[in-house]
Write an enzyme that holds these catalytic residues in place. Structure first.
Site, PDB file in Angstrom:
ATOM      1  CB  CYS A  27     -21.521  27.683 -48.172  1.00 46.57           C
ATOM      2  SG  CYS A  27     -23.031  28.348 -48.900  1.00 46.57           S
ATOM      3  NE  ARG A  28     -16.504  29.465 -48.849  1.00 44.78           N
ATOM      4  CZ  ARG A  28     -15.883  30.570 -49.237  1.00 44.78           C
ATOM      5  NH1 ARG A  28     -14.753  30.467 -49.920  1.00 44.78           N
ATOM      6  NH2 ARG A  28     -16.356  31.766 -48.950  1.00 44.78           N
ATOM      7  CB  SER A  29     -16.784  28.399 -41.966  1.00 46.17           C
ATOM      8  OG  SER A  29     -17.898  29.247 -41.890  1.00 46.17           O
TER       9      SER A  29
ATOM     10  CG  ASN B 222     -20.624  30.923 -39.790  1.00 50.81           C
ATOM     11  OD1 ASN B 222     -21.095  31.204 -38.698  1.00 50.81           O
ATOM     12  ND2 ASN B 222     -20.015  29.782 -39.997  1.00 50.81           N
TER      13      ASN B 222
ATOM     14  CG  ASP C 208     -18.577  31.576 -52.180  1.00 45.26           C
ATOM     15  OD1 ASP C 208     -19.457  30.741 -51.883  1.00 45.26           O
ATOM     16  OD2 ASP C 208     -18.705  32.792 -52.014  1.00 45.26           O
TER      17      ASP C 208
ATOM     18  CB  CYS D 278     -16.324  30.791 -45.198  1.00 49.69           C
ATOM     19  SG  CYS D 278     -17.991  30.514 -44.544  1.00 49.69           S
TER      20      CYS D 278
HETATM   21  P1  4NP Z   1     -19.789  30.877 -47.489  1.00 49.73           P
HETATM   22  O1  4NP Z   1     -20.630  31.141 -48.812  1.00 49.73           O
HETATM   23  O2  4NP Z   1     -18.827  32.054 -47.350  1.00 49.73           O
HETATM   24  O3  4NP Z   1     -19.056  29.610 -47.793  1.00 49.73           O
HETATM   25  O4  4NP Z   1     -20.761  30.779 -46.359  1.00 49.73           O
HETATM   26  C1  4NP Z   1     -21.327  32.332 -49.062  1.00 49.73           C
HETATM   27  C2  4NP Z   1     -22.574  32.508 -48.515  1.00 49.73           C
HETATM   28  C3  4NP Z   1     -23.281  33.671 -48.772  1.00 49.73           C
HETATM   29  C4  4NP Z   1     -22.732  34.638 -49.590  1.00 49.73           C
HETATM   30  C5  4NP Z   1     -21.474  34.458 -50.135  1.00 49.73           C
HETATM   31  C6  4NP Z   1     -20.775  33.301 -49.857  1.00 49.73           C
HETATM   32  N1  4NP Z   1     -23.466  35.809 -49.886  1.00 49.73           N
HETATM   33  O5  4NP Z   1     -22.972  36.642 -50.659  1.00 49.73           O
HETATM   34  O6  4NP Z   1     -24.584  35.994 -49.345  1.00 49.73           O
END
Ligand code: 4NP
Length: 151
Positions: free
Chosen positions: A12-14, A10, A123, A7
């Site tokens: 939240c989703r992955s 790294n 997201d 993602c």
């Molecule tokens: P992820 O979510 O891609 O599912 O881990 C996010 C975590 C942090 C950010 C964006 C998406 N960020 O902009 O910091």
């Protein structure tokens, strides 16, 4: 089989995808490796987001052994299957691929459930209510990964 979940952050989703996939791999007694990474570097070294830890725990999974790392070009050699959560992760990975063989390893993860639809795993970082939905989507997709490649 070596599987990498990717993602943006790294956190939240992955990490959820990694935790769910590892659990199913264990349940099926498979000798598969599963890891996750983010295309961005902001959260490298951090634990998964607390909201991902919580939703995983609700479903009996502990993902607190995970630490964020950034996706690197060598991952395209090291893994057999690389699952992107959304179109932007997918494009970022494809841009780093050096040949068609590497590109063919990369897939949007929800295409495991609805092939060719390119549905995204939204997201959930900026809201508070998306984590259970993300969990359910990834649980369905990981079940399909087992179904397709466990032969
Ligand atoms: P992820 O979510 O891609 O599912 O881990 C996010 C975590 C942090 C950010 C964006 C998406 N960020 O902009 O910091």
């Amino acid at each position: 089989m070596k599987i990498l979940m990717v993602c943006l952050g790294n956190i939240c989703r992955s990490p959820l995808a990694e935790g769910i996939m590892k659990h199913k791999v264990l349940e099926h007694g498979l000798d598969w490796q599963v890891d996750s990474a983010g295309t961005g570097s902001w959260h490298v070294g951090k634990l998964p987001d607390e909201r991902s830890i919580d939703v995983a725990q609700t479903h009996g999974l502990d993902i607190t052994d995970q630490r964020a790392r950034q996706f690197q070009a060598s991952d395209l050699d090291r893994y057999d299957l690389i699952f992107a959560m959304d179109a932007s992760n997918y494009q970022d990975i494809i841009r780093m691929a050096s040949d068609e063989g590497q590109k063919s390893k990369v897939e949007m993860i929800m295409n495991m459930v609805q092939p060719g639809m390119n549905q995204v795993v939204p997201d959930p970082y900026w809201g508070d209510d998306g984590f259970e939905n993300v969990y359910q989507m990834l649980d369905a997709a990981c079940a399909k990964v087992i179904e397709k490649y466990n032969s």
